[in-house]
Structures are given as C-alpha cells and as structure tokens.
Write a protein that holds these residues in place. Structure first.
Motif, short mmCIF file in Angstrom:
data_model
loop_
_atom_site.label_atom_id
_atom_site.label_comp_id
_atom_site.label_asym_id
_atom_site.label_seq_id
_atom_site.Cartn_x
_atom_site.Cartn_y
_atom_site.Cartn_z
N LEU A 158 68.22 50.39 11.06
CA LEU A 158 68.92 50.60 9.80
C LEU A 158 67.99 52.09 8.97
N LYS A 159 68.75 52.78 8.79
CA LYS A 159 68.27 54.09 7.93
C LYS A 159 68.74 54.12 6.53
N PRO A 160 67.93 54.52 5.50
CA PRO A 160 68.22 54.86 4.14
C PRO A 160 69.46 55.94 4.18
N ALA A 161 70.58 55.58 3.37
CA ALA A 161 71.65 56.53 3.39
C ALA A 161 71.95 56.87 1.84
N GLY A 162 71.34 56.45 0.90
CA GLY A 162 71.59 56.58 -0.78
C GLY A 162 71.22 55.49 -1.41
N ILE A 163 71.36 55.81 -2.89
CA ILE A 163 71.13 54.83 -3.68
C ILE A 163 72.32 54.51 -4.71
N ARG A 164 72.42 53.10 -4.72
CA ARG A 164 73.56 52.78 -5.88
C ARG A 164 72.63 52.28 -7.19
N LYS A 165 72.71 53.19 -8.09
CA LYS A 165 72.28 52.99 -9.50
C LYS A 165 72.45 51.93 -9.99
N ASN A 166 71.69 50.99 -10.60
CA ASN A 166 71.91 49.77 -11.49
C ASN A 166 72.78 48.92 -10.63
N TYR A 167 72.46 48.71 -9.62
CA TYR A 167 73.61 47.85 -8.66
C TYR A 167 73.51 46.33 -9.06
N TYR A 168 72.24 45.85 -9.16
CA TYR A 168 71.88 44.43 -9.29
C TYR A 168 72.19 43.98 -10.95
N THR A 169 73.10 43.08 -11.17
CA THR A 169 73.27 42.65 -12.55
C THR A 169 72.28 41.97 -13.38
N ASP A 170 71.49 41.33 -12.46
CA ASP A 170 70.40 40.35 -13.09
C ASP A 170 69.53 41.11 -13.93
N ASN A 171 68.99 42.49 -13.34
CA ASN A 171 68.29 43.23 -14.03
C ASN A 171 68.39 44.82 -13.82
N ASN A 172 69.72 45.05 -13.39
CA ASN A 172 69.95 46.58 -13.16
C ASN A 172 69.01 47.30 -12.37
N GLU A 173 68.40 46.78 -11.16
CA GLU A 173 67.84 47.29 -10.36
C GLU A 173 68.69 48.16 -9.30
N ASP A 174 68.07 49.30 -8.85
CA ASP A 174 68.99 50.15 -8.03
C ASP A 174 69.03 49.35 -6.45
N ALA A 175 70.14 49.65 -5.79
CA ALA A 175 70.03 49.18 -4.61
C ALA A 175 70.08 50.51 -3.47
N MET A 176 69.40 50.31 -2.45
CA MET A 176 69.32 51.29 -1.33
C MET A 176 70.22 50.81 -0.30
N VAL A 177 71.32 51.96 -0.26
CA VAL A 177 72.25 51.56 1.11
C VAL A 177 71.32 52.13 2.33
N MET A 178 71.76 51.18 3.49
CA MET A 178 71.02 51.35 4.63
C MET A 178 72.44 51.31 5.73
N TRP A 179 72.00 51.90 6.84
CA TRP A 179 73.14 51.85 7.95
C TRP A 179 72.65 52.20 9.11
N VAL A 180 73.50 51.71 10.06
CA VAL A 180 73.05 52.18 11.67
C VAL A 180 74.39 52.43 12.47
N ASN A 181 74.38 53.17 13.34
CA ASN A 181 75.25 53.40 14.22
C ASN A 181 75.10 52.38 15.21
N LEU A 182 75.76 51.30 15.68
CA LEU A 182 75.60 50.18 16.56
C LEU A 182 75.99 50.72 18.14
N ASN A 183 76.56 51.62 18.16
CA ASN A 183 76.68 52.10 19.74
C ASN A 183 75.93 53.07 20.27
N GLU A 184 74.65 53.23 19.63
CA GLU A 184 73.80 54.30 19.94
C GLU A 184 72.50 53.51 20.62
#
Length: 150
Positions: free
Chosen positions: A124-150
């Motif tokens: 999995l590789k970083p693909a972006g940031i979701r600002k203030n994603y977590y409601t408990d402390n407004n921490e950002d989330a890193m979106v990660m993804w991978v192509n499974l067929n590679e």
C-alpha cells in the motif's frame, strides 16, 4: 503462532470483538453497528483471528464490485508485534482477491506509523490526506491503496 486461525465473524463474536475495540480505539463502534454490518450490509465482510478460543483481533472489509476498502483492523495490544496483524491482513487481502477485487484502500491515522509500516509491507502507498477525519481528536487520515493484480 500455533493454534491461530482466521474465520468469518458472527453475531455471537460481537461481545469479544468489542473488547478488542475498546482496547484499541478511542471511539469504538457499538454493538449495534456490528449487528448492522454483519446482518444488513451485503458489502461488508468481517473476520476474526483467534488464538485457541480467544479472539485476539479482527478486520472488516467492504467489497463493492472490484474495489475493497478496509473498514477497521485491530489486534489486542498484548498480541501486537507477534505477527497476528500481518497474518490477518494477508488473509483478508486474499479474500478480497478471491471476490474479484483489483484495488484495496484504507484510511489510517497520520500518527499511526506502526500501522502504516504494516500496510506498506503489503504494497500500500499513500494516496492523499483526509483532513480532520477522526472525530475524537480531528486528526488527519492518510489514504493508502494498492493494486492487487500487480
């Protein structure tokens, strides 16, 4: 990792899964959320990892057409660093691929470097940031993804 197995989560597992949730997350899901995920959400697939008869972790995934999204993954703190997370994550990836998924994504706290390291191990590789994603402390989330067929 003797006596370790992974299987589909059932409604009967929810109480044990909640123990894992409460040990791992600041804002754990309710039993009602798990009931709905297991009974009403046809996209949702949840798995537990057991050592003997004790649930030591779980992972949820939504599979929609050919896309898979990890909803949550947790291992009891006393079992971390022993390979249970890797074993469970690999199992869930295999299930996603068997279901025809070609891409897998997830969100992870930007501060959770241990989890990010695990996900990178599976490509999995970083693909972006979701600002203030977590409601408990407004921490950002890193979106990660991978192509499974590679």
């Amino acid at each position: 990792m003797s006596e370790v197995s992974v299987r589909k989560m059932t409604v009967d597992d929810i109480k044990q899964v909640r123990i894992v949730e409460e040990a791992c997350f600041a804002t754990p899901w309710t039993e009602d959320i798990y009931q709905k995920e297991l009974i009403q959400n046809s996209y949702a697939h949840y798995y537990v990892i057991e050592k003997g008869k004790q649930i030591v972790g779980f992972c949820g995934i939504w599979i929609v057409v050919d896309e898979a999204q990890i909803t949550n993954i947790a291992i009891l703190p006393t079992y971390r660093g022993c390979g249970y997370g890797s074993y469970l994550f690999q199992y869930v990836i295999n299930q996603a691929m068997l279901a025809g998924s070609v891409r897998l994504s997830l969100e992870v706290r930007v501060s959770n470097l241990v989890a990010q390291k695990l996900y990178r191990k599976f490509g999995l590789k970083p693909a972006g940031i979701r600002k203030n994603y977590y409601t408990d402390n407004n921490e950002d989330a890193m979106v990660m993804w991978v192509n499974l067929n590679e």
